[in-house]
Design an enzyme around this catalytic site. Structure first.
Site, PDB file in Angstrom:
ATOM      1  N   LYS A   5       0.839  -1.207   0.000  1.00  0.00           N
ATOM      2  CA  LYS A   5       0.000   0.000   0.000  1.00  0.00           C
ATOM      3  C   LYS A   5       0.874   1.256   0.000  1.00  0.00           C
ATOM      4  O   LYS A   5       0.704   2.156  -0.817  1.00  0.00           O
ATOM      5  CB  LYS A   5      -0.918  -0.004   1.219  1.00  0.00           C
ATOM      6  CG  LYS A   5      -1.732  -1.276   1.437  1.00  0.00           C
ATOM      7  CD  LYS A   5      -2.739  -1.520   0.354  1.00  0.00           C
ATOM      8  CE  LYS A   5      -3.710  -2.654   0.692  1.00  0.00           C
ATOM      9  NZ  LYS A   5      -3.074  -3.981   0.761  1.00  0.00           N
ATOM     10  N   LYS A  58      -8.421   1.721   3.728  1.00  0.00           N
ATOM     11  CA  LYS A  58      -7.903   0.346   3.732  1.00  0.00           C
ATOM     12  C   LYS A  58      -6.813   0.216   4.778  1.00  0.00           C
ATOM     13  O   LYS A  58      -6.132   1.198   5.120  1.00  0.00           O
ATOM     14  CB  LYS A  58      -7.377  -0.046   2.352  1.00  0.00           C
ATOM     15  CG  LYS A  58      -6.249   0.829   1.830  1.00  0.00           C
ATOM     16  CD  LYS A  58      -5.739   0.384   0.460  1.00  0.00           C
ATOM     17  CE  LYS A  58      -6.704   0.679  -0.660  1.00  0.00           C
ATOM     18  NZ  LYS A  58      -6.104   0.418  -2.003  1.00  0.00           N
ATOM     19  N   ARG A  66     -10.043  -5.825 -13.598  1.00  0.00           N
ATOM     20  CA  ARG A  66     -10.928  -6.556 -12.685  1.00  0.00           C
ATOM     21  C   ARG A  66     -12.126  -5.664 -12.384  1.00  0.00           C
ATOM     22  O   ARG A  66     -12.005  -4.669 -11.668  1.00  0.00           O
ATOM     23  CB  ARG A  66     -10.150  -6.956 -11.432  1.00  0.00           C
ATOM     24  CG  ARG A  66      -9.007  -7.923 -11.787  1.00  0.00           C
ATOM     25  CD  ARG A  66      -7.946  -8.005 -10.730  1.00  0.00           C
ATOM     26  NE  ARG A  66      -7.285  -6.721 -10.520  1.00  0.00           N
ATOM     27  CZ  ARG A  66      -6.323  -6.530  -9.615  1.00  0.00           C
ATOM     28  NH1 ARG A  66      -5.932  -7.532  -8.854  1.00  0.00           N
ATOM     29  NH2 ARG A  66      -5.772  -5.349  -9.477  1.00  0.00           N
ATOM     30  N   ARG A 119      -4.685  -4.731 -13.385  1.00  0.00           N
ATOM     31  CA  ARG A 119      -3.422  -5.314 -12.939  1.00  0.00           C
ATOM     32  C   ARG A 119      -2.439  -5.262 -14.109  1.00  0.00           C
ATOM     33  O   ARG A 119      -2.632  -5.913 -15.140  1.00  0.00           O
ATOM     34  CB  ARG A 119      -3.636  -6.753 -12.478  1.00  0.00           C
ATOM     35  CG  ARG A 119      -2.370  -7.575 -12.282  1.00  0.00           C
ATOM     36  CD  ARG A 119      -1.392  -6.979 -11.273  1.00  0.00           C
ATOM     37  NE  ARG A 119      -1.954  -6.755  -9.966  1.00  0.00           N
ATOM     38  CZ  ARG A 119      -2.045  -7.675  -9.009  1.00  0.00           C
ATOM     39  NH1 ARG A 119      -1.623  -8.915  -9.250  1.00  0.00           N
ATOM     40  NH2 ARG A 119      -2.538  -7.364  -7.825  1.00  0.00           N
ATOM     41  N   GLU A 167      -1.938   0.409  -5.724  1.00  0.00           N
ATOM     42  CA  GLU A 167      -1.104  -0.510  -4.951  1.00  0.00           C
ATOM     43  C   GLU A 167       0.035  -0.999  -5.841  1.00  0.00           C
ATOM     44  O   GLU A 167      -0.077  -1.006  -7.070  1.00  0.00           O
ATOM     45  CB  GLU A 167      -1.905  -1.724  -4.435  1.00  0.00           C
ATOM     46  CG  GLU A 167      -2.948  -1.388  -3.398  1.00  0.00           C
ATOM     47  CD  GLU A 167      -3.600  -2.631  -2.782  1.00  0.00           C
ATOM     48  OE1 GLU A 167      -3.051  -3.734  -2.940  1.00  0.00           O
ATOM     49  OE2 GLU A 167      -4.654  -2.481  -2.152  1.00  0.00           O
ATOM     50  N   ASN A 193       2.125  -4.468  -5.905  1.00  0.00           N
ATOM     51  CA  ASN A 193       2.201  -5.812  -5.324  1.00  0.00           C
ATOM     52  C   ASN A 193       3.541  -6.466  -5.637  1.00  0.00           C
ATOM     53  O   ASN A 193       3.938  -6.563  -6.794  1.00  0.00           O
ATOM     54  CB  ASN A 193       1.061  -6.672  -5.873  1.00  0.00           C
ATOM     55  CG  ASN A 193      -0.300  -6.132  -5.473  1.00  0.00           C
ATOM     56  OD1 ASN A 193      -0.820  -6.465  -4.425  1.00  0.00           O
ATOM     57  ND2 ASN A 193      -0.873  -5.277  -6.314  1.00  0.00           N
ATOM     58  N   ARG A 230     -15.323  -2.746  -5.180  1.00  0.00           N
ATOM     59  CA  ARG A 230     -14.021  -3.417  -5.206  1.00  0.00           C
ATOM     60  C   ARG A 230     -13.928  -4.322  -6.430  1.00  0.00           C
ATOM     61  O   ARG A 230     -14.830  -5.107  -6.694  1.00  0.00           O
ATOM     62  CB  ARG A 230     -13.821  -4.249  -3.943  1.00  0.00           C
ATOM     63  CG  ARG A 230     -13.835  -3.456  -2.650  1.00  0.00           C
ATOM     64  CD  ARG A 230     -13.850  -4.375  -1.453  1.00  0.00           C
ATOM     65  NE  ARG A 230     -15.026  -5.239  -1.449  1.00  0.00           N
ATOM     66  CZ  ARG A 230     -15.213  -6.267  -0.623  1.00  0.00           C
ATOM     67  NH1 ARG A 230     -14.268  -6.570   0.254  1.00  0.00           N
ATOM     68  NH2 ARG A 230     -16.299  -6.989  -0.690  1.00  0.00           N
ATOM     69  N   ASP A 270      -1.482  -2.087  -9.492  1.00  0.00           N
ATOM     70  CA  ASP A 270      -2.927  -1.935  -9.578  1.00  0.00           C
ATOM     71  C   ASP A 270      -3.215  -0.494  -9.961  1.00  0.00           C
ATOM     72  O   ASP A 270      -2.817   0.440  -9.247  1.00  0.00           O
ATOM     73  CB  ASP A 270      -3.593  -2.272  -8.244  1.00  0.00           C
ATOM     74  CG  ASP A 270      -3.547  -3.760  -7.926  1.00  0.00           C
ATOM     75  OD1 ASP A 270      -3.237  -4.545  -8.840  1.00  0.00           O
ATOM     76  OD2 ASP A 270      -3.810  -4.133  -6.774  1.00  0.00           O
TER      77      ASP A 270
END
Length: 318
Positions: free
Chosen positions: A127, A162, A227, A212, A283, A285, A235, A275
């Site tokens: 994050k 979050k 997504r 992504r 984000e 990852n 979400r 993301d």
């Protein structure tokens, strides 16, 4: 090459969508020997980081047969004895995960080649890492102050809250100015000032998908997986019911990906999953990025092949 993969229990792998499965199949196809172990099978013994590993034999590369693999006898070997080690244990990023990065960091000092680099994984909270790229991030706040979180919502109208160690869309709240539940949301997340919370300005582009974008070996995969949230949900995470649609990268997606890859790849982050919502990174990852198979199935692009190419190059096997 002899490749060690640290992962979750094999019987829990969902073969039709798991990216680690795709990596194993591609490595096996090229004749590499794949060994596996779980996180708890790493140890520090005799001053060396060792793995209680087993040779994996693929019986069904499609993964459709429940008995798709067979394992050899376990053997304890130094992690540095393998040509490459992949850290593919899924979150949560808890203290046991942190301890594993310490063990792998020691293995690196012994000469092991570990991807992603354990020091870099530990240093890149998925994050908070977006703070390094403010030019690509929406307005955000990280704080334990309930008053500051309320002020952020008042300023932006709608925000997303979050936790810094959340995953898969868990513990993510949409907070709006004037919402009578705002105080309850804040108290639930920050535990009356005891937990840090990230607030980000709500991005309405989420309706078109949380994208992504994969970075492999410093290069950008030319397709992303958008997504898209299910009806009534904000979400996009697949774990939260989102629908994955592969798309060719836009010029902006590629620009963002290339800029981030240029910074992160030299740190030993061989595989990164950005993301993006709209043009903003939400984000970064680095633990076990996914979406290999969804992109391949919908576009034909061999993400796993690109990854193993990069792994071979990084490990000096090409």
């Amino acid at each position: 090459m002899r490749i060690l993969i640290i992962l979750d229990p094999l019987e829990k792998i969902t073969t039709y969508k798991d990216s680690t499965f795709a990596m194993m199949v591609e490595a096996d196809r090229r004749g590499h020997a794949v060994f596996v172990c779980e996180q708890h099978e790493l140890s520090l013994a005799g001053g060396r980081t060792v793995a209680h590993a087993r040779l994996l034999r693929l019986l069904d590369p499609t993964g459709k047969d429940r008995a798709w693999y067979a394992l050899g006898e376990p053997a304890e070997e130094p992690v540095a004895a393998f040509d490459a080690t992949l850290m593919r244990k899924d979150p949560p990023f808890d203290m046991e995960y942190v301890y594993s990065t310490y063990l792998l960091e020691h293995a690196v000092r012994e000469g092991a080649k570990v991807y992603n680099d354990p020091t870099a994984i530990r240093g890149h909270n998925e994050k908070l890492a977006i703070a390094e790229f403010p030019q690509f991030a929406a307005p955000m706040l990280v704080t334990r102050s309930a008053q500051a979180l309320r002020g952020f919502v008042d300023e932006h109208g709608i925000a997303v809250f979050k936790l810094l160690d959340g995953m898969g869309g868990s513990s993510i709240f949409r907070a709006e100015r004037g919402d009578p539940n705002l105080s309850v949301i804040i108290e639930t997340l920050n535990q009356f000032g005891n937990r840090s919370v990230m607030a980000q300005r709500f991005l309405p582009e989420i309706a078109d998908g949380d994208k992504r974008v994969l970075l492999i070996g410093g290069k950008v995969v030319p397709f992303c997986l958008a997504r898209i949230p299910k009806t009534g949900e904000f979400r996009g995470n697949l774990a939260a019911g989102g629908r994955g649609v592969a798309r060719e990268l836009s010029a902006k997606d590629r620009e963002v990906g290339e800029a981030v890859a240029q910074v992160l790849a030299p740190r030993g982050l061989l595989l990164v999953g950005l993301d993006l919502i709209g043009e903003c990174i939400t984000e970064i990852n680095v633990t076990s990025p996914t979406c290999f198979q969804e992109i391949r199935d919908q576009t034909g692009f061999g993400v796993a092949a690109m990854f193993v190419d990069a792994l071979e190059e990084a490990a000096g096997a090409r």
